[in-house]
Write an enzyme that holds these catalytic residues in place. Structure first.
Site, PDB file in Angstrom:
ATOM      1  N   TYR A   1     -30.623  39.474 -26.788  1.00 44.08           N
ATOM      2  CA  TYR A   1     -29.775  38.371 -27.238  1.00 44.08           C
ATOM      3  C   TYR A   1     -29.107  38.733 -28.564  1.00 44.08           C
ATOM      4  O   TYR A   1     -29.778  39.095 -29.535  1.00 44.08           O
ATOM      5  CB  TYR A   1     -30.614  37.103 -27.406  1.00 44.08           C
ATOM      6  CG  TYR A   1     -29.795  35.880 -27.679  1.00 44.08           C
ATOM      7  CD1 TYR A   1     -28.838  35.450 -26.760  1.00 44.08           C
ATOM      8  CD2 TYR A   1     -29.957  35.150 -28.850  1.00 44.08           C
ATOM      9  CE1 TYR A   1     -28.069  34.329 -27.009  1.00 44.08           C
ATOM     10  CE2 TYR A   1     -29.201  34.025 -29.104  1.00 44.08           C
ATOM     11  CZ  TYR A   1     -28.256  33.626 -28.177  1.00 44.08           C
ATOM     12  OH  TYR A   1     -27.498  32.512 -28.429  1.00 44.08           O
TER      13      TYR A   1
ATOM     14  N   CYS B   1     -24.301 -21.523  -4.999  1.00 39.75           N
ATOM     15  CA  CYS B   1     -25.722 -21.210  -5.160  1.00 39.75           C
ATOM     16  C   CYS B   1     -26.528 -21.679  -3.953  1.00 39.75           C
ATOM     17  O   CYS B   1     -27.756 -21.547  -3.940  1.00 39.75           O
ATOM     18  CB  CYS B   1     -26.276 -21.888  -6.410  1.00 39.75           C
ATOM     19  SG  CYS B   1     -25.355 -21.541  -7.915  1.00 39.75           S
TER      20      CYS B   1
ATOM     21  N   CYS C   1     -20.836 -27.319  -9.399  1.00 38.94           N
ATOM     22  CA  CYS C   1     -22.226 -26.851  -9.407  1.00 38.94           C
ATOM     23  C   CYS C   1     -23.066 -27.763 -10.280  1.00 38.94           C
ATOM     24  O   CYS C   1     -22.641 -28.193 -11.360  1.00 38.94           O
ATOM     25  CB  CYS C   1     -22.284 -25.409  -9.924  1.00 38.94           C
ATOM     26  SG  CYS C   1     -23.936 -24.699  -9.957  1.00 38.94           S
TER      27      CYS C   1
END
Length: 1001
Positions: free
Chosen positions: A362, A899, A922
């Site tokens: 390396y 719902c 609702c």
């Protein structure tokens, strides 16, 4: 995909002190693992590692990126037979950048960049690599990081980990540590897997963020200003700043200025020669030289009057020329530049290629000490077949083996650079660099050159003169290392006490010479000495100052500063900030090392460095004229600027916090001149509050609303178009749009958008109310006497009462102007039908002419319905539907909401055409409602629930829009015949359509 930097962490990782795993622990951890994903830093490395681990029996397939292949092979890993899937990235997978609203140079004042939010994102050209990793991760149970084992490699590894764990959070992550791609190295790495080092990656994150903030702020400051000051010279020039670039430039400028300031001096010396039968010998004066001519002349005359030389001493001693130390990155860059004439950037590019091909270790290492467990004998043996240096390699083995000369540095990660495999198939600079590394390695493992040095000292008129000679006894490393020179210098035999008559005694003059301009090797040495950059970045910084034309190269490859580079350094120096000096950056590099060692916290370092550079930036902007003056010496007088604001965008002043993301909302101007509040989180957060087009001027007032939360919510100064407000209202006033004043919201007709526009998404008008009310109602109570404050309260008290029906036949749009009557011309069921529309096109008002006229009191009630409901989304908490009164207590008579719960019946209380009309909605609290709405008097089959009829993008309902596409029944038919209930195309149940189906949520 965007990754917020602040949240980028892997909490499951143990501390690096405990990163080594026992074999038993690894076998337990990998039990049940069938497939392991391995990721290298480059495709060549992935291919080489896979080839070695599979003994050449790997199977190749394509990834989504054509540059990054996938290699599969079977492997026995910690007692498990697994399939290894080896692929790669191409360097950094993710990049740092400012959020979108700060990326344009004119988007903000550069000072903002020191605090602006930064994100990690995947650049477009790496998206295919990222997708490959995500796809492969889904099939694997473990991930092994095979990136380079340095800081950058560790950071790249964590980028890979971040992407993969986003797909599979429980993925096991391991780290392979290696310094060369050889069979022994990669197999050893596989048998000793560790964990990634978070601290090393943190250091890179800090460095990247600081480089971005500091570089972007100073680069915009310099470029925007100097392009305006010197347009003829710098109009197209990017004038970048970097905390490593400038010290590197500073070294070049400093040497150049030292040469400019150098004043040569005349010196004098006495020179003696002796013409011997074995050659001419030159004796050097022990005083070396004198700058006083008279003094030197007196001594010279004494020597001339009595020139007989007496040999007072003859010394002989062994002399050694040391062999080179083990090779690290900085030495490789310097020696390649000096000996091979290959620049540092090209050197590292070639070295990286040789490494990935398995020819060298390396190349990015700070170590110059060979570890004791590295088998150097095998490495030397590999080089014996070569006809050029093979015999020398063999001689090392025959003399007892390699004995390297080590230095004193180690990064505890990689050994010094050395050859790992013999090859004779390279060409050009690749072959030259490989040969240099091999010869350097063999020379290091050899012995020092040996010689015998002889010194003869003589006396003439009590002045001493010395001559040196050298006889080389053993060349040793010099036989393989032609880059060093050591030659014989033969001296005749002199006996102590003998006398001879010199051939010449003369007084010669000379002149001191200035230092030379820096070579690349000199510059790298200075950068290393002062801690500027790392071994991996030296070449990059040098290339940057060359590319920016801050420096150039002379014919003999020495650095010469350009006019721009000189002016910048002199300008900042004149401010009192030695930004071209290495101190600031060297301190940061030291802090980064401490982060890697766990001795400093990354956030502390980040905060300290940002504040330090921010303060320098503020003062640099204040003294910017000194920069202009410095550059004017080279470019001539520039353009005068009255104020800084002529160059830099004004600092945006926050009005309030965004209710969606809690970032600042600032006042901005639309292209057509209107005003709106925009979230600083754009484009991730698209929240905005749109002021009506009748607002001519808008600015932030210094006063803060005492009611709205979170503090501070600043009031606005507004000026309206004449005729846009009722006559009793002033055209200029100060008000709060934080949500505390319902009446004001209705007057201003605030429009809020909370997301990206879609083709099917209508633009509502009360989403500002929805969001502002949510902020208002959820964070502080609203007492009845505090809802209207200051001037907005006075405005509400002067509002005219609604016009009674029948008083006027005119229709008023949402702008408060008289609407225009138009006729449908397009072929279809509505052809010939008349409708009202905004005359100026400023608002979305729409009303069929044959619909009930709401009168001048405002638009029809349906126009106030919220945007979200038109897509089946429930209105947000705190929403006020225009035209609806207080909730009633009645039930929905069997009608169900979205719902699937019984709805409730309520009555419109507000004055208007629908006053007294009942509707189903609702039954849940307002914050939890599903968005269902239905008029009670609509003809719907008993027991069914109609689809909600929220407003479309031009004021009509989606339901009426759907009806307009079918043949219209006569009024008598519609009055006497019940409509057939529509069914959902998804669940085939009546009462709703597909977008509102519970199964589609």
């Amino acid at each position: 995909m965007i990754f917020p930097v602040a949240r980028y962490a892997l909490r499951w990782l143990r501390r690096p002190e405990d990163r080594a795993f026992s074999r038993a622990a690894m076998e337990m951890a990998l039990r049940g693992v069938r497939k392991v994903l391995c990721v290298a830093e480059k495709n060549d490395a992935a291919k080489g590692i896979a080839d070695l681990l599979s003994n050449g029996r790997m199977r190749r397939r394509e990834g989504l990126s054509k540059f990054n292949k996938i290699y599969e092979f079977d492997y026995h890993l910690y007692g498990q037979n697994v399939t290894m899937v080896m692929t790669s990235v191409s360097g950094h997978l993710l990049a740092h950048d400012f959020q979108m609203q700060f990326r344009k140079w004119q988007s903000c004042n550069p000072l903002v960049l020191f605090e602006a939010e930064i994100e990690k994102y995947c650049p477009e050209n790496f998206v295919d690599i990222k997708k490959t990793l995500e796809r492969e991760t889904r099939q694997c149970q473990a991930l092994v990081i095979w990136t380079d084992c340095d800081r950058e490699g560790e950071n790249i590894g964590f980028e890979i980990i971040h992407v993969c764990k986003a797909v599979k959070p429980n993925l096991q992550v391991l780290r392979a540590r290696f310094s060369e791609i050889t069979p022994h190295a990669v197999r050893t790495a596989c048998e000793n897997l560790t964990e990634p080092d978070q601290r090393v990656s943190d250091a890179v994150d800090v460095r990247q963020e600081l480089d971005l903030r500091i570089g972007a702020a100073f680069t915009r400051f310099q470029t925007l200003r100097l392009q305006r000051i010197f347009p003829e010279v710098l109009a197209e020039q990017l004038i970048s700043y970097g905390s490593c670039q400038f010290p590197t430039l500073g070294f070049v400028v400093e040497r150049f200025k030292a040469i400019q300031a150098f004043v040569p001096e005349i010196f004098h010396r006495i020179k003696v020669t002796h013409d011997h039968k074995d050659g001419i010998v030159e004796f050097n004066w022990k005083r070396h030289r004198l700058f006083n001519h008279t003094a030197c002349l007196v001594l010279y005359q004494l020597c001339v009057e009595d020139p007989m030389a007496t040999v007072v001493e003859v010394r002989s001693k062994p002399k050694s020329k040391w062999r080179p130390q083990a090779l690290d990155t900085v030495e490789l860059e310097k020696l390649a530049s000096r000996k091979l004439r290959i620049n540092a950037k090209e050197t590292m590019r070639i070295a990286e290629k040789l490494y990935t091909q398995g020819y060298i270790s390396y190349p990015r290492t700070e170590t110059n000490i060979f570890p004791r467990d590295l088998n150097l004998t095998v490495l030397v043996e590999q080089q014996t077949p070569d006809p050029r240096w093979g015999a020398f390699a063999q001689s090392i083995l025959e003399r007892g083996g390699p004995t390297p000369r080590n230095g004193n540095k180690s990064d505890q990660a990689h050994p010094p650079i050395h050859p790992t495999k013999y090859t004779n198939n390279l060409q050009g600079d690749e072959q030259r660099l490989y040969e240099f590394i091999v010869r350097h390695f063999l020379a290091c493992c050899s012995q020092d050159a040996q010689g015998q040095e002889t010194t003869v000292e003589i006396d003439i008129a009590q002045e001493r003169f010395v001559a040196h000679g050298l006889m080389i006894l053993a060349r040793n490393y010099l036989d393989v290392y032609p880059y060093d020179h050591w030659s014989d210098k033969i001296l005749p035999v002199y006996e102590q006490g003998s006398h001879f008559q010199p051939s010449t005694v003369e007084m010669v003059d000379g002149e001191t010479s200035p230092p030379k301009l820096l070579t690349e090797a000199d510059l790298i040495a200075l950068m290393e000495k002062h801690g500027i950059g790392t071994d991996a970045t030296h070449a990059e910084h040098i290339e940057t100052i060359k590319a920016r034309m801050y420096v150039g190269l002379t014919p003999d490859k020495r650095f010469l500063p350009g006019h721009l580079g000189m002016g910048l350094v002199e300008g900042y120096d004149s401010m009192g900030y030695e930004m071209s000096k290495p101190d600031l950056r060297a301190e940061l590099e030291a802090d980064l090392k401490l982060i890697c060692d766990g001795k400093k916290d990354k956030f502390v370092v980040l905060r300290q460095q940002v504040q330090k550079y921010k303060q320098v930036f503020i003062e640099a902007v204040a003294k910017a004229k000194k920069l202009d003056e410095a550059l004017a010496q080279y470019f001539g007088n520039g353009t005068e600027l009255a104020q800084q604001e002529d160059i830099y965008p004004a600092m945006p002043e926050p009005i309030r916090k965004c209710p969606q993301c809690n970032k600042d909302m600032v006042l901005k101007t639309k292209k057509n001149g209107g005003f709106y509040l925009s979230c600083m989180g754009f484009p991730e957060c698209r929240s905005a509050v749109w002021l009506p087009d009748s607002v001519l001027e808008a600015s932030r007032d210094s006063s803060v609303c005492p009611v709205c939360q979170p503090h501070p919510v600043y009031r606005l100064k507004l000026k309206f178009k004449r005729g846009s407000l009722p006559p009793t209202m002033p055209l200029e006033f100060v008000c709060c749009i934080g949500g505390c004043d319902d009446t004001l919201r209705e007057i201003l007709d605030l429009r809020f958008s909370g997301g990206p526009p879609r083709a099917s998404q209508p633009s509502g008008r009360l989403q500002a109310n929805q969001s502002l009310n949510r902020m208002d109602n959820s964070q502080h109570p609203q007492p009845a006497d505090s809802r209207q404050t200051g001037s907005s309260k006075a405005l509400a008290q002067t509002l005219p009462p609604p016009t009674a029906a029948g008083e006027s036949n005119s229709v008023t749009c949402n702008c408060g102007q008289e609407a225009v009557l138009l006729t449908v011309r397009k072929e279809g069921p509505n052809r010939g039908r008349q409708f009202f529309k905004c005359n100026g096109g400023s608002c979305n008002f729409f009303l069929w002419a044959d619909s009930p006229n709401p009168g001048a009191g405002g638009p029809p009630a349906l126009a106030y319905r919220p945007l979200g409901a038109s897509l089946g989304c429930p209105p947000g908490p705190g929403i006020h539907l225009g035209g609806f009164g207080n909730p009633g207590d009645g039930s929905g008579s069997g009608t169900s909401c979205l719902c699937s719960q019984p709805s409730v019946t309520r009555t419109v209380q507000k004055d208007g055409p629908n006053k007294g009309r009942q509707f189903h909605t609702c039954a849940k609290p307002r914050e939890q409602q599903c968005g269902f709405f239905q008029w009670v008097d609509e003809n719907t089959a008993p027991g069914t629930s109609g689809a909600p009829s929220w407003t479309g993008d031009r004021g009509r309902t989606l339901e009426s829009e759907a009806r307009s596409k079918r043949p219209r029944a006569s009024s008598s038919d519609m009055g006497s015949t019940a409509k057939k209930p529509r069914k959902c195309s998804l669940c085939h149940q009546p009462g709703h359509t597909r977008p509102f189906c519970p199964q589609n949520r």
